[in-house]
Design a protein around this motif. Structure first.
Motif, PDB file in Angstrom:
ATOM      1  N   ASN A 557       0.814  -1.219   0.000  1.00 48.74           N
ATOM      2  CA  ASN A 557       0.000   0.000   0.000  1.00 48.74           C
ATOM      3  C   ASN A 557       0.847   1.269   0.000  1.00 48.74           C
ATOM      4  O   ASN A 557       0.313   2.368   0.156  1.00 48.74           O
ATOM      5  N   GLY A 558       2.161   1.115  -0.160  1.00 48.82           N
ATOM      6  CA  GLY A 558       3.012   2.289  -0.327  1.00 48.82           C
ATOM      7  C   GLY A 558       3.871   2.665   0.854  1.00 48.82           C
ATOM      8  O   GLY A 558       4.551   3.704   0.823  1.00 48.82           O
ATOM      9  N   ALA A 559       3.899   1.841   1.903  1.00 49.87           N
ATOM     10  CA  ALA A 559       4.646   2.206   3.110  1.00 49.87           C
ATOM     11  C   ALA A 559       6.139   1.978   2.977  1.00 49.87           C
ATOM     12  O   ALA A 559       6.871   2.118   3.957  1.00 49.87           O
ATOM     13  N   TYR A 560       6.613   1.642   1.778  1.00 52.99           N
ATOM     14  CA  TYR A 560       8.055   1.518   1.592  1.00 52.99           C
ATOM     15  C   TYR A 560       8.742   2.860   1.723  1.00 52.99           C
ATOM     16  O   TYR A 560       9.941   2.929   1.982  1.00 52.99           O
ATOM     17  N   PHE A 561       8.015   3.961   1.538  1.00 53.00           N
ATOM     18  CA  PHE A 561       8.526   5.279   1.871  1.00 53.00           C
ATOM     19  C   PHE A 561       8.063   5.653   3.273  1.00 53.00           C
ATOM     20  O   PHE A 561       6.938   5.339   3.666  1.00 53.00           O
ATOM     21  N   ILE A 562       8.923   6.345   4.017  1.00 53.02           N
ATOM     22  CA  ILE A 562       8.543   6.828   5.338  1.00 53.02           C
ATOM     23  C   ILE A 562       7.579   7.995   5.179  1.00 53.02           C
ATOM     24  O   ILE A 562       7.804   8.907   4.376  1.00 53.02           O
ATOM     25  N   LYS A 563       6.498   7.932   5.917  1.00 53.06           N
ATOM     26  CA  LYS A 563       5.486   8.986   5.848  1.00 53.06           C
ATOM     27  C   LYS A 563       5.843  10.111   6.815  1.00 53.06           C
ATOM     28  O   LYS A 563       5.931   9.901   8.022  1.00 53.06           O
ATOM     29  N   TRP A 564       6.038  11.291   6.258  1.00 53.40           N
ATOM     30  CA  TRP A 564       6.354  12.463   7.076  1.00 53.40           C
ATOM     31  C   TRP A 564       5.774  13.686   6.377  1.00 53.40           C
ATOM     32  O   TRP A 564       5.964  13.864   5.177  1.00 53.40           O
ATOM     33  N   ASP A 565       5.069  14.508   7.130  1.00 51.70           N
ATOM     34  CA  ASP A 565       4.428  15.689   6.557  1.00 51.70           C
ATOM     35  C   ASP A 565       5.484  16.766   6.340  1.00 51.70           C
ATOM     36  O   ASP A 565       5.723  17.605   7.208  1.00 51.70           O
ATOM     37  N   LEU A 566       6.110  16.739   5.173  1.00 45.55           N
ATOM     38  CA  LEU A 566       7.205  17.662   4.894  1.00 45.55           C
ATOM     39  C   LEU A 566       6.745  19.105   4.768  1.00 45.55           C
ATOM     40  O   LEU A 566       7.540  20.034   4.897  1.00 45.55           O
ATOM     41  N   LYS A 567       5.471  19.299   4.512  1.00 45.61           N
ATOM     42  CA  LYS A 567       4.962  20.655   4.314  1.00 45.61           C
ATOM     43  C   LYS A 567       4.761  21.391   5.631  1.00 45.61           C
ATOM     44  O   LYS A 567       4.783  22.611   5.673  1.00 45.61           O
ATOM     45  N   ASN A 568       4.531  20.652   6.696  1.00 49.95           N
ATOM     46  CA  ASN A 568       4.137  21.302   7.936  1.00 49.95           C
ATOM     47  C   ASN A 568       5.080  21.023   9.095  1.00 49.95           C
ATOM     48  O   ASN A 568       4.782  21.347  10.225  1.00 49.95           O
ATOM     49  N   LYS A 569       6.203  20.349   8.813  1.00 49.43           N
ATOM     50  CA  LYS A 569       7.142  20.046   9.894  1.00 49.43           C
ATOM     51  C   LYS A 569       8.255  21.083   9.944  1.00 49.43           C
ATOM     52  O   LYS A 569       8.712  21.534   8.923  1.00 49.43           O
TER      53      LYS A 569
END
Length: 569
Positions: A557-569
């Protein structure tokens, strides 16, 4: 002039010595560039660049925790903190996770942008005194650092906020462009090819010649500083590999390797960057180097540390059991088993793969530990807390893997197989190499006489059996050249299956060659993306999990990339 440069750099070294590593590397991503006094003398051009490399030291081990923890080998211990277990189990909510936070990577990018800006500002007013060759090489080196950091962000997070301007004022990152991995690759390639104001990413540096020319090479503390910047050839080749420009990958790697192999070291046998049996007995020394002497035949680009100057990473803290190390991550049973599984690793006439004992071992307390960064007995670090181990941005063997991957995609299957298995000399033991782009210097019968240690392949260096590749020999048994007799004989579907089979053979060999170096998981993503089949990742990762099917679902389902909100961190 050189004395001033040397003095400035030595002052920086003194800062290392008397400043705690934690304090020295603690940088906020919203730091604003001081326009008043950043580069005010020529010597500060050099010390300013060294400031960028200190930020590289701060993130050197980060990719290992962010990829290998979720990869095929590492698993938690009873000491593992929740931040690492959340990564291990592919949890979606990583808010506040100090490991997952990409801010230290952006610190490097900010430092690069600020440095480039102030360098050009300084040149406007000091153009008559500035050394143009040095100026261009420093800018070129900074472009490579920036490209490597952005590529790393793309491989970990699948996206990155891209910006080129200096941080002269606080900016709302949410208003800056968010690029996906493919766009990052394109931008990194453009950055190296076109550069800035006519300066591209190809120019090299000789720090020893610049700042310490009067000292003999063997006595100069600057003789290894050239390693600290990502080298152009592997960086550009990797970018082109992600960009699926396979012919470019082949051209640039073969050109460089042929050039290297045409020259011998002082002993006339051990050749820089040549995968030969000479490497087998020195494999552990790639990381265990007594803190000073990187293994030249394998070293290309390295993030280096010196414990005496408070320059450390935390690899031993995470993997070691000796106090004060904390043993936060260990090699899993499933990951360890691959090394001795004959269906996965054809040992041939050997009873074991020598890389196994170098990668991990069992302690006297019956604990399995990662052994790569502190072999036992270690000749490098007398104390378990002296974590000045080398972290490789690129080592020479990666070029051979990248070349094999690209050749396979071009239908040059026999050549790809040879690079992984028994080498070019295994096919052409007497020279007379007929493969396009390869020189006789890969073999014993070089154009400069005979060579005791020719290219014997990734596995041949350890005298292991061959991996099974699709390579379709011709009727007379000769190897196929450039996909000869294949495109006309195979359907498009069969060609795709052949390339997939070989890609998986290459990938599975990476599992044995690069454990806990932050290199395997991104390669999984690249190959899975190429074939649009992310079960390639799941098949290799999930066996170490008790909840393997749940992890498989998350990966697909795509979790091979780490999920991080780059826009708001």
């Amino acid at each position: 002039m050189r004395k001033n440069i040397l003095k400035c750099i030595l002052v920086l070294s003194t800062i290392f010595m008397f400043t705690s590593c934690e304090d020295f590397f603690q940088v906020e991503t919203d730091d604003i560039l001081d326009n008043k006094d950043y580069i005010s003398t020529d010597s500060e051009m050099y010390s300013g660049y060294i400031g960028i490399t200190t930020k590289l030291q701060a993130i050197g081990d980060k990719i290992i925790y962010l990829t290998d923890t979720r990869g095929e080998l590492l698993e938690p211990t009873i000491n593992t903190p929740s931040e690492l277990t959340n990564l291990y189990f592919y949890n979606d909510d990583l808010s506040g996770n100090s490991y997952a936070d990409p801010a230290p990577y952006y610190d490097v990018i900010i430092a690069c942008n600020d440095y480039i800006y102030k360098m050009f500002e300084y040149k406007k007013t000091h153009h008559s005194s500035i050394d143009e060759t040095h100026f261009k090489a420093l800018i070129s080196s900074t472009l490579r650092v920036k490209a490597w950091i952005y590529l790393t962000l793309g491989k970990i997070y699948g996206e990155a906020v891209w910006f080129d301007d200096p941080m002269t004022e606080k900016k709302d990152l949410s208003k800056l462009p968010l690029k996906k991995l493919d766009e990052i690759v394109t931008s990194c390639r453009l950055l190296l090819e076109s550069g800035i104001e006519g300066i591209d990413g190809k120019l090299s540096i000789s720090w020893k010649e610049w700042v310490d020319p009067e000292t003999s090479t063997g006595d100069s503390e600057f003789r290894y500083w050239d390693y600290m910047t990502p080298d152009y050839i592997p960086l550009y080749a990797e970018i082109c590999l992600w960009d699926e420009d396979y012919q470019k990958v082949v051209d640039i790697i073969l050109t460089k390797l042929n050039e290297k192999f045409a020259h011998t070291n002082l002993d006339g046998n051990n050749i820089d960057w040549l995968r030969s049996t000479a490497l087998a007995g020195k494999f552990a020394r790639i990381w265990d180097t007594k803190g000073k002497d990187p293994l030249r035949i394998e070293a290309i680009s390295i993030i280096q540390y010196n414990y005496e100057y408070n320059q450390i990473n935390s690899l031993l803290k995470h993997f070691g059991t000796e106090r004060p190390n904390q043993y936060l991550l260990a090699p899993s049973e499933a990951g360890r088993a691959r090394f001795s599984d004959p269906d996965f690793n054809n040992l041939g006439i050997k009873d074991k793969d020598a890389r196994e004992g170098i990668s991990f071992r069992k302690t006297s307390a019956d604990q399995w530990v990662i052994n790569k960064f502190r072999p036992s007995p270690s000749q490098a670090r007398a104390n378990a807390y002296e974590d000045d181990v080398l972290i490789y941005i690129y080592r020479a063997t990666e070029l051979h893997f990248m070349l094999a991957e690209a050749l396979n995609q071009l239908g040059r299957y026999a050549e790809a197989a040879a690079l992984i298995n028994s080498g070019v000399s295994g096919v052409f033991p007497n020279g007379n190499v007929t493969w396009p782009g390869f020189s006789n210097d890969w073999t014993s019968a070089t154009q400069h006489g005979t060579r005791a240690y020719p290219n014997v392949g990734i596995r041949g260096a350890f005298n292991l059996g061959n991996r099974d590749f699709f390579k379709e020999p011709k009727e007379d048994g000769a190897p196929v050249v450039d996909g000869e007799n294949l495109l006309s004989d195979l359907t498009i579907e069969e060609i795709g299956q052949a390339k997939l089979k070989n890609d998986l053979a290459i990938l599975d060999e990476m599992l044995l060659e690069f454990p806990v170096e932050g290199k395997i998981y991104p390669a999984m993503i690249r190959i899975a993306k190429r074939h649009n089949d992310y079960s390639i990742i799941a098949d290799r990762v999930c066996p170490k999990y008790q909840n393997g099917e749940d992890i498989r679902t998350r990966i697909l389902n795509g979790a091979y990339f780490i999920k991080w909100d780059l826009k708001n961190k």
